[in-house]
Enzyme design. Sequence first.
Site, PDB file in Angstrom:
ATOM      1  N   LYS A  44       0.947  -1.136  -0.162  1.00 55.63           N
ATOM      2  CA  LYS A  44      -0.078   0.054  -0.210  1.00 55.63           C
ATOM      3  C   LYS A  44       0.896   1.312   0.157  1.00 55.63           C
ATOM      4  CE  LYS A  44      -3.463   2.788   0.882  1.00 55.63           C
ATOM      5  NZ  LYS A  44      -4.569   3.016   0.086  1.00 55.63           N
ATOM      6  N   GLY A  71      -8.238   7.709   0.862  1.00 60.59           N
ATOM      7  CA  GLY A  71      -7.657   8.775   1.713  1.00 60.59           C
ATOM      8  C   GLY A  71      -6.272   8.215   1.880  1.00 60.59           C
ATOM      9  N   CYS A 127      -2.300   9.797  -6.558  1.00 58.59           N
ATOM     10  CA  CYS A 127      -3.550   9.620  -5.315  1.00 58.59           C
ATOM     11  C   CYS A 127      -4.700  10.614  -5.645  1.00 58.59           C
ATOM     12  CB  CYS A 127      -3.004   9.608  -4.048  1.00 58.59           C
ATOM     13  SG  CYS A 127      -4.219   8.923  -2.853  1.00 58.59           S
ATOM     14  N   LYS A 162       4.340   5.967 -10.183  1.00 58.88           N
ATOM     15  CA  LYS A 162       2.936   5.481 -10.620  1.00 58.88           C
ATOM     16  C   LYS A 162       2.260   6.657 -11.231  1.00 58.88           C
ATOM     17  CE  LYS A 162      -1.253   2.978  -9.269  1.00 58.88           C
ATOM     18  NZ  LYS A 162      -1.904   1.904  -8.035  1.00 58.88           N
TER      19      LYS A 162
END
Length: 309
Positions: A44, A71, A127, A162
């Site tokens: 993660k 979140g 994110c 990413k």
Amino acid sequence: MDLSTNIANFSFKNPLMNASGALCTSYDELNALLGGSNSSLVTKSATPLYREGNPMPRYAETPLGTINSMGLANQGFDFYLNFIENNYHQKPLFLSIAGLCLEDNLAMAKKAHESKAEFLLELNLSCPNIMGKPQTGYDFQRTREVLEQVFEIYTDKPLGVKLPPYFDMVHFEQMAEILKQFPLSFVTCINSIGNGLYIDAQTESVVIKPKDGFGGLGGEYVKPTALANVRKFYELLPKSIKIIGCGGILSGKDVFEHLLCGASMVQVGSQLMKEKNQIFSRLEKELEEIMYKKNYSKIEDFKGNLKSL
């Protein structure tokens, strides 16, 4: 049938792994991935310290995928680095980081660089579910600044990024021009498509609580966008920078399509959440069947060979 692939100086027995955020937050989840038929796993995305994340419910399964607004809920960087250091001999591992500011990323990169363990570092620039925080990957100048400073610290281990999904050809080209200036080992694309909205018509309500129901989309919804990003970055980046495809993988056919577009590995997210770890053996079997029917004996026989009309 040879399903092996490689990134930097790491070899993988097959191209299958989880997507960061999918069943890789706790020790039990990571340990299950460690023992699965997937060739690798990614943790993660970590922040320096433990993070509770957004209020629940923050994840929902839908007929064509998932929507989430987690979140960056995670156990903290030291937890994931410790897991990597204790288990990196078992299979190649990826450590993912996603600081809430540049200083966070630099501090984590420094610790990762100092570790004696061998692993690949994924810098998550994408994110979409941090309330009040924009995605770094959509700010091209900021992306350049982050990479410049990270690579001053992280000098001799494989590092990749990413990325969020891009939708405009000019944006593909602008981001590729930045990425080509750095010694990246891989690019993971895509993260979820940010700020989708799923509605339950029966209750006339959204299905997750954070951000009034807005969240990142994954699953079948995103496969065409994921394939487009994999293909375009495969075309634009030097072949020394490998592509990890992520988005819409439900079957061996989906894996095959990602590889055909140029991916060296694929990450499974939404469907992993739905099927759990047994999905990897099914995907491996289905990919082998497709390759056998097409008379391919190894991934390199077809990787990147997508035909145009």
